[in-house]
Write an enzyme that holds these catalytic residues in place. Structure first.
Site, short mmCIF file in Angstrom:
data_model
loop_
_atom_site.label_atom_id
_atom_site.label_comp_id
_atom_site.label_asym_id
_atom_site.label_seq_id
_atom_site.Cartn_x
_atom_site.Cartn_y
_atom_site.Cartn_z
N CYS A 86 -16.24 -37.82 7.26
CA CYS A 86 -16.96 -38.53 6.19
C CYS A 86 -16.55 -37.95 4.84
CB CYS A 86 -18.47 -38.38 6.37
SG CYS A 86 -19.06 -39.23 7.80
N GLN A 288 -13.88 -52.53 18.63
CA GLN A 288 -14.17 -52.16 17.24
C GLN A 288 -15.44 -51.31 17.16
OE1 GLN A 288 -12.40 -52.74 14.53
NE2 GLN A 288 -11.00 -54.37 15.04
N TYR A 317 -0.85 -58.51 18.57
CA TYR A 317 -1.64 -57.25 18.58
C TYR A 317 -3.10 -57.59 18.91
CZ TYR A 317 2.33 -55.98 15.53
OH TYR A 317 3.58 -55.79 14.97
N GLU A 338 -0.25 -58.32 23.48
CA GLU A 338 -0.73 -56.95 23.30
C GLU A 338 0.11 -56.05 24.19
OE1 GLU A 338 -3.22 -54.93 21.77
OE2 GLU A 338 -2.45 -53.42 23.15
N ASP A 386 -2.81 -58.30 13.64
CA ASP A 386 -3.77 -57.20 13.41
C ASP A 386 -3.11 -55.92 13.94
OD1 ASP A 386 -5.93 -55.53 13.08
OD2 ASP A 386 -7.21 -56.50 14.56
N CYS A 413 -5.55 -52.31 8.72
CA CYS A 413 -6.38 -51.12 8.47
C CYS A 413 -5.65 -50.15 7.55
CB CYS A 413 -6.77 -50.45 9.78
SG CYS A 413 -5.36 -50.05 10.80
#
Ligand SMILES: C[S@@+](CC[C@H](N)C(=O)[O-])C[C@H]1O[C@@H](n2cnc3c(N)ncnc32)[C@H](O)[C@@H]1O
Length: 457
Positions: A86, A288, A317, A338, A386, A413
């Site tokens: 974090c 996820q 993906y 995938e 993705d 991402c």
């Protein structure tokens, strides 16, 4: 002539932070020389100690804050700030969102040279705490008691953490329960150095919509001592548990899960929903970790794909088919690809579970399978990618450019590789119309983006 470095190791200097790096450290400049200091925020005046200097930049440690940023908040959990990933916990949530949005804008301009793409305000969470539906924590021993928590960075020392503020309460409870019951039953922890002992990791997964909990106990040994007692106590203490799984990992490795998995109690999978689509999640499947924001992201994917029911869609993906099945509700046919074959088995099972007969899944590398499809005369109207952090393979991007799907939806991402790939697609005949950043991982430096590209006429 080499430039003179204006500071030396162990110097104490006063600085003003100007910016943040992509991993959340403050950036101060001394005569133009950048110094990266964890915990510093833009606008803050501080005393720092120089701890390392390199040719182009150096690193420092924050010693004293003279003036605080209005975006600074008290760190609610310093352990997770320091060790639990974090890195942005000391910044107000509003400040974090601004930082992530700016970062996306900057990278798209600097790396992608995308001056006129629309970057929407980031979609954050209303409740940015306790969002993670999964934890996998290492187990060690201290003063005769089991401890579980985070590894200190660049070390294998475990820092005991009783509650993570970013994990769902059910996950925290499950980890605590396993730790306390195993301590009581005298099940020893794994000793990494000697490769002895039993308990390596505790993993927990929770279906936010289904309310189903899975506990996975990872051991070095094939045998789990006192397993019947452990199961009995876990079932009593965790009323939401639906599956207790034993995973054996007897290798000297940093990889958490081994190949052998045995159900100790209950079901082999738990279920969860994204929107109305139901997913079976096994101990080893990728799913996820922020279910609330996953729905936000997938709704955007659906919007950007703009399906009328007549389209043929490729989902490269595809993992366990989450985006594919979400899109299959509105497309004529979806083809998912995938590389992990177990994930493809899950995707097929998930299609059946939802009675979706218009989704087909293939195991293989996207950059090999999709060019082959194209060579065989198959093309898609909409192509979704993705990819992992490294972005799309060049061979796949070249095939997209040749195949000319009307729309490309790019889920990413990593803004840097997104910017690189959007530039390649723009040069190949696409227009990157808009980018929507989504905060899937509050309090960490990570940011997800979804982008819509359309074929230029
Ligand atoms: C970011 S995940 C996305 C998964 C899925 N779309 C989801 O939302 O759950 C990226 C996926 O790409 C897979 N992958 C990595 N390299 C690949 C490749 N060359 N070809 C196909 N899939 C790949 C990974 O196994 C992983 O499942």
């Amino acid at each position: 002539m080499s430039k003179i470095i204006p500071v030396s190791k162990n110097d104490y200097i006063d600085v003003v932070f100007e910016d943040l790096t992509h991993d959340g450290a403050g950036v101060a400049k001394v005569d133009g020389y950048p110094l990266f200091v964890p915990n510093g925020l833009p606008g803050e005046k501080a005393k720092v100690k120089v701890i390392k200097t390199g040719k182009g930049y150096g690193f420092g440690r924050l010693i004293e804050l003279y003036e605080k940023s209005p975006n600074r908040v008290d760190i609610a959990s310093s352990e997770s700030h320091k060790y639990g990933g974090c890195q942005l916990e000391h910044i107000s949530y509003e400040g974090q969102l601004k930082y992530k949005e700016n970062q996306v804008r900057q990278v798209l301009t600097r790396i992608g040279k995308l001056e006129d793409v629309i970057v929407h305000p980031i979609l954050g969470m209303d409740e940015p705490w306790h969002y993670r539906n999964k934890a996998q924590v290492p187990v060690g021993e201290k003063d005769g008691k089991l401890i579980a928590g985070f590894f200190k960075p660049r070390s294998h020392e475990i820092v005991e953490t009783n509650e993570s503020l970013i994990q769902l309460p059910e996950i925290n409870e499950a980890v605590q329960a396993v730790k306390e019951i195993c301590t009581k039953l005298g099940i020893p922890s794994y000793n990494e150095e000697k490769h002895t002992g039993v308990l390596r990791h505790i993993m927990a997964r929770y279906g936010l919509k289904s309310g189903e909990l899975m506990v996975v106990i990872v051991t070095r040994t094939a045998d789990l001592p006192q397993k019947n007692q452990l199961v009995e106590e876990l079932v009593t203490r965790l009323p939401k548990v639906k599956s207790i799984v034993h995973n054996v990992n007897n290798k000297r490795t940093n990889v958490i899960l081994g190949d052998k998995t045995k159900v100790l109690w209950g079901a082999e999978v738990i279920y969860d929903y994204i929107g109305d689509v139901k997913f079976a999640i096994s101990a080893l499947s990728f799913y996820q970790v922020n279910p609330v924001q996953t729905k936000v992201l997938y709704d955007k994917a659906l919007e950007y794909a703009g399906l009328s029911g007549e389209e043929s869609v490729i989902d490269a993906y595809c993992g366990i088919g989450t985006i594919s099945l979400f899109l299959a509700q509105r497309a004529k046919k979806v083809f998912g690809v995938e590389v992990v074959s177990e994930a493809i088995d899950d995707a097929k099972r998930n299609a059946e579970l939802n009675g979706l007969t218009n989704a087909e899944f293939t195991a293989g590398e996207a950059e090999v399978v999709i060019p082959k499809w194209y060579m065989d005369g198959n093309a898609a109207d909409v192509l979704v990618v993705d990819p992992p952090r490294k972005g799309c393979d060049e061979a796949l991007l070249n095939t997209i450019i040749e195949m000319k799907p009307k729309k490309v939806v790019y889920v990413s991402c990593n803004p840097a590789t997104l910017a690189r790939d959007l530039r390649i697609l723009e040069d190949g005949g696409y227009k990157a119309v808009e980018v929507q950043p989504v905060d899937m991982f509050p309090h960490t430096t990570h940011v997800e983006c979804i982008s819509q590209l359309v074929l230029k006429m």
